[in-house]
Design an enzyme around this catalytic site. Structure first.
Site, mmCIF file in Angstrom:
data_model
loop_
_atom_site.group_PDB
_atom_site.id
_atom_site.type_symbol
_atom_site.label_atom_id
_atom_site.label_comp_id
_atom_site.label_asym_id
_atom_site.label_seq_id
_atom_site.Cartn_x
_atom_site.Cartn_y
_atom_site.Cartn_z
ATOM 1 N N HIS A 1 1.283 4.927 -2.253
ATOM 2 C CA HIS A 1 0.833 5.835 -3.316
ATOM 3 C C HIS A 1 2.047 6.567 -3.882
ATOM 4 C CE1 HIS A 1 -3.499 5.609 -2.141
ATOM 5 N NE2 HIS A 1 -3.012 5.463 -0.920
ATOM 6 N N THR B 1 -0.957 4.348 -8.298
ATOM 7 C CA THR B 1 -1.028 5.756 -8.675
ATOM 8 C C THR B 1 -2.283 6.015 -9.494
ATOM 9 O OG1 THR B 1 0.235 7.639 -9.519
ATOM 10 C CG2 THR B 1 0.343 5.611 -10.840
ATOM 11 N N THR B 2 -2.759 7.249 -9.434
ATOM 12 C CA THR B 2 -3.973 7.638 -10.145
ATOM 13 C C THR B 2 -3.582 8.182 -11.526
ATOM 14 O OG1 THR B 2 -4.615 8.501 -7.964
ATOM 15 C CG2 THR B 2 -6.135 8.916 -9.809
ATOM 16 N N HIS C 1 0.854 -1.193 0.000
ATOM 17 C CA HIS C 1 0.000 0.000 0.000
ATOM 18 C C HIS C 1 0.890 1.244 0.000
ATOM 19 C CE1 HIS C 1 -4.001 1.958 1.387
ATOM 20 N NE2 HIS C 1 -3.159 2.946 1.095
ATOM 21 N N ASP D 1 -9.728 7.806 -8.270
ATOM 22 C CA ASP D 1 -9.879 8.876 -7.279
ATOM 23 C C ASP D 1 -11.371 9.065 -7.019
ATOM 24 O OD1 ASP D 1 -10.265 11.502 -6.142
ATOM 25 O OD2 ASP D 1 -8.209 11.987 -6.733
ATOM 26 N N ASN E 1 2.543 9.431 -5.548
ATOM 27 C CA ASN E 1 2.735 10.856 -5.255
ATOM 28 C C ASN E 1 2.779 11.169 -3.751
ATOM 29 O OD1 ASN E 1 2.912 12.808 -7.671
ATOM 30 N ND2 ASN E 1 1.417 11.276 -8.324
ATOM 31 N N GLU F 1 -12.039 4.672 6.204
ATOM 32 C CA GLU F 1 -11.095 5.694 6.704
ATOM 33 C C GLU F 1 -11.838 6.732 7.533
ATOM 34 O OE1 GLU F 1 -8.713 6.863 3.220
ATOM 35 O OE2 GLU F 1 -7.085 7.304 4.607
ATOM 36 N N HIS G 1 -9.826 1.435 -0.384
ATOM 37 C CA HIS G 1 -9.708 2.188 0.864
ATOM 38 C C HIS G 1 -11.071 2.089 1.534
ATOM 39 C CE1 HIS G 1 -6.015 3.622 -0.787
ATOM 40 N NE2 HIS G 1 -5.795 4.432 0.228
ATOM 41 N N GLY H 1 -8.564 8.254 -2.498
ATOM 42 C CA GLY H 1 -8.973 9.656 -2.554
ATOM 43 C C GLY H 1 -9.692 10.041 -1.275
HETATM 44 C C1 6MZ Z 1 -7.026 7.934 0.608
HETATM 45 C C2 6MZ Z 1 -5.048 8.491 -0.424
HETATM 46 C C3 6MZ Z 1 -4.362 8.471 0.818
HETATM 47 O O1 6MZ Z 1 -2.297 8.508 -6.975
HETATM 48 O O2 6MZ Z 1 -1.328 10.792 -7.303
HETATM 49 N N1 6MZ Z 1 -4.155 8.804 -1.356
HETATM 50 N N2 6MZ Z 1 -6.355 8.221 -0.529
HETATM 51 N N3 6MZ Z 1 -6.446 7.923 1.823
HETATM 52 C C4 6MZ Z 1 -5.123 8.185 1.978
HETATM 53 N N4 6MZ Z 1 -4.605 8.187 3.242
HETATM 54 C C5 6MZ Z 1 -3.926 9.274 3.818
HETATM 55 N N5 6MZ Z 1 -3.070 8.753 0.575
HETATM 56 C C6 6MZ Z 1 -2.959 8.943 -0.762
HETATM 57 O O3 6MZ Z 1 -0.956 9.529 -5.141
HETATM 58 C C7 6MZ Z 1 -1.654 10.473 -4.362
HETATM 59 C C8 6MZ Z 1 -3.129 10.122 -4.287
HETATM 60 O O4 6MZ Z 1 -3.315 8.903 -3.555
HETATM 61 C C9 6MZ Z 1 -4.505 8.950 -2.795
HETATM 62 C C10 6MZ Z 1 -5.146 10.298 -3.057
HETATM 63 O O5 6MZ Z 1 -6.092 10.165 -4.096
HETATM 64 C C11 6MZ Z 1 -3.960 11.140 -3.524
HETATM 65 O O6 6MZ Z 1 -4.341 12.224 -4.343
HETATM 66 P P1 6MZ Z 1 -1.123 9.400 -6.731
HETATM 67 O O7 6MZ Z 1 0.181 8.807 -7.170
#
Ligand code: 6MZ
Length: 369
Positions: free
Chosen positions: A21, A103-104, A19, A173, A23, A233, A230, A203
Site C-alpha cells: 500500500h 493505493t486508494t 501487496h 476503501d 501510504n 483479516e 483483502h 481498509g
Molecule cells: C487492510 C489496509 C492494510 O491506499 O492510502 N491498508 N487495509 N488491511 C491492512 N493491513 C494492515 N494496510 C493498508 O494506503 C493506505 C490504505 O491501505 C489500506 C487502508 O485502506 C489504508 O488506509 P493508501 O495508499
C-alpha cells in the site's frame, strides 16, 4: 558481519512485490519531516504524530487510526508524487524487479483534489523516479522492445541501468459507497495505458459490507481488470465464503480461515499474498510459527511473500524472505524459487511474465542456485 553478508544476499536476490500500500510504505524520515512541517503550520500537533509513527506494536484497530493520520499528512498532490517516487526507488534498491503498488484514489475538495488528480500525482511520481528505469507497460514499449538476453543479464549483474516493472492497483476503501467504488473502477479503466492493472478491496475489515462492493468488482472484472481482495483479516465466515465464490485473481492475508474456508481456497487455487510481519504486528496471527504460510507452502498452494506496509510495520521485502527462511527452515534455493514462482501470479501480460522468468533464470545461474 556474517549477518550483514547474509542480508546482502537476500537483498541481491530478485524479488516480486504484489501487496504494497502506497501510504503504508512511506519512509519514516519522510513522514516525520512532513509532519514537522504541518506541525509548524499549526495544522497538527507534531508530538502526537511523532509518537504514533514511532510506536512499534499496533493492534489492527490502531493501524487504521494511524492511516487516518498519515492521510492528513500526505493527501496533497506534490506529496503524493514525492512519496510515490521514494517508495518505488526504495523497492528497486532492494532488487524488487516487479512491483504492484496499490493505493486508494482520494478526493479532497478543499485542496481541489479529485480521485483522478490524485492518481495523476501518483503517475507523476512514477515518472520522477530516477534511480531506476520504470516500465509502466505501455503496450508499444513492451511489445516493440523486448529485452534481449544480454540486456537481461546486464540487469542482473548491475552493469545496465536497473529496471523495475510497476503496475498500479486502485484500492476501494471499505468505508466507501457503491457509487464511489464504481467511480474508482471507471478511473482505473481510463488509466490502463498508464500501468493500472487491477482493483484491490482493502481498509478496516470490521467496516463495510461485501455487497456494497460487489457491483463495482463485477463491473471491473467484466471490463478485464484483475482483482485482489483483502480476505479473512478478521473472522467473518460468510464474507470469506462470498469472496472465495467470487473467484478473485488473488487474495491478501487469509488469516482467519476455518477448515471449510481452507478447503475451498485450496480447491480454487486462488493465490495468497502473505504478509508475515504485518500479521504478527497486528496480532491477526498469534505467533509466527503458527502462521498459515507453512501449511500453504507444504500443500504447494500458490503463495507470494509481500510486505503490506513497509513504513508502518518497519520491514522490507528482503526482511520478509529472511523471516520466512529462518522461521520455517527453508534454505536460499527454496526461497529463491518461491520468489520466482510469484511471476505466475502477477497482473501483467505474458510478455512481462516471460521477461521476468528470464531475469530469474539468469539470476539463478549467477547465484549458483
Ligand atoms: C487492510 C489496509 C492494510 O491506499 O492510502 N491498508 N487495509 N488491511 C491492512 N493491513 C494492515 N494496510 C493498508 O494506503 C493506505 C490504505 O491501505 C489500506 C487502508 O485502506 C489504508 O488506509 P493508501 O495508499
Amino acid at each position: 558481519m556474517e549477518k550483514q553478508i547474509d542480508m546482502d544476499w537476500w537483498v541481491s536476490m530478485p524479488k516480486i512485490e504484489l501487496h504494497a500500500h502506497l501510504n503504508g510504505s512511506i519512509r519514516d524520515s519522510t513522514l516525520l519531516e512532513l509532519s514537522r512541517d504541518l506541525g509548524e503550520k499549526g495544522s497538527i500537533v507534531f508530538s502526537d504524530v511523532e509518537h504514533a509513527i514511532l510506536k512499534n506494536d499496533r493492534s489492527l484497530h490502531e493501524v487504521f487510526k494511524l492511516f487516518d493520520l498519515i492521510h492528513v499528512v500526505t493527501t496533497d498532490h506534490k506529496i503524493v508524487t514525492r512519496i510515490t517516487k521514494e517508495v518505488v526507488e526504495d523497492f528497486a534498491a532492494e532488487n524488487v524487479v516487479y512491483l504492484e503498488l496499490r493505493t486508494t484514489p482520494k478526493r479532497n475538495d478543499s485542496i481541489g483534489m479529485s480521485k483522478r488528480s490524485y492518481m495523476e500525482a501518483v503517475v507523476e511520481g512514477l515518472r520522477a523516479v530516477n534511480t531506476v528505469e520504470v516500465d509502466l507497460g505501455s503496450p508499444n514499449l513492451s511489445m516493440e522492445s523486448p529485452l534481449t538476453s544480454s540486456a537481461i543479464s546486464n540487469l542482473c549483474d548491475g552493469t545496465a541501468r536497473k529496471k523495475i516493472y510497476v503496475r498500479l492497483l486502485l484500492s476501494l476503501d471499505r468505508r466507501e459507497t457503491t457509487a464511489s467504488a464504481m467511480e474508482t473502477v471507471k478511473l482505473a479503466l481510463k488509466m490502463r495505458h498508464l500501468g493500472v492493472a487491477g482493483i484491490d478491496l482493502s481498509g478496516n475489515p470490521i467496516v463495510g459490507e461485501w455487497a456494497t462492493f460487489l457491483p463495482a468488482l463485477q463491473f471491473a472484472r467484466e471490463q478485464g481488470l484483475s482483482i485482489t481482495l483483502h480476505c479473512g483479516e478478521v473472522p467473518n465466515p460468510e464474507e470469506i465464503k462470498a469472496m472465495l465464490d467470487f473467484l478473485p485473481g488473488r487474495i491478501g492475508h487469509a488469516c482467519c480461515f476455518g477448515e471449510e474456508e481452507w478447503r475451498k481456497l485450496k480447491s480454487c487455487k486462488i493465490p495468497v499474498e502473505i504478509c508475515l510481519t504485518s500479521n504478527i504486528r497486528t496480532e491477526t496471527i498469534s505467533s509466527i510459527d503458527l502462521h498459515h504460510f507453512v501449511d500453504l507452502y507444504n500443500a504447494q498452494h500458490p503463495i507470494v511473500l509481500c510486505t503490506d506496509d513497509v513504513g508502518v510495520f518497519s520491514t522490507t521485502l528482503s526482511g520478509e524472505y529472511v523471516l520466512a527462511s529462518s522461521t520455517f527452515g527453508l534454505g536460499r534455493s527454496k526461497m529463491f524459487h518461491l520468489a520466482w514462482n510469484a511471476v505466475e501470479f502477477i497482473f501483467a501480460d505474458d510478455v512481462v511474465k516471460k521477461e521476468l522468468r528470464q531475469i530469474f533464470y539468469s539470476a539463478a545461474r549467477k547465484l549458483d542456485l
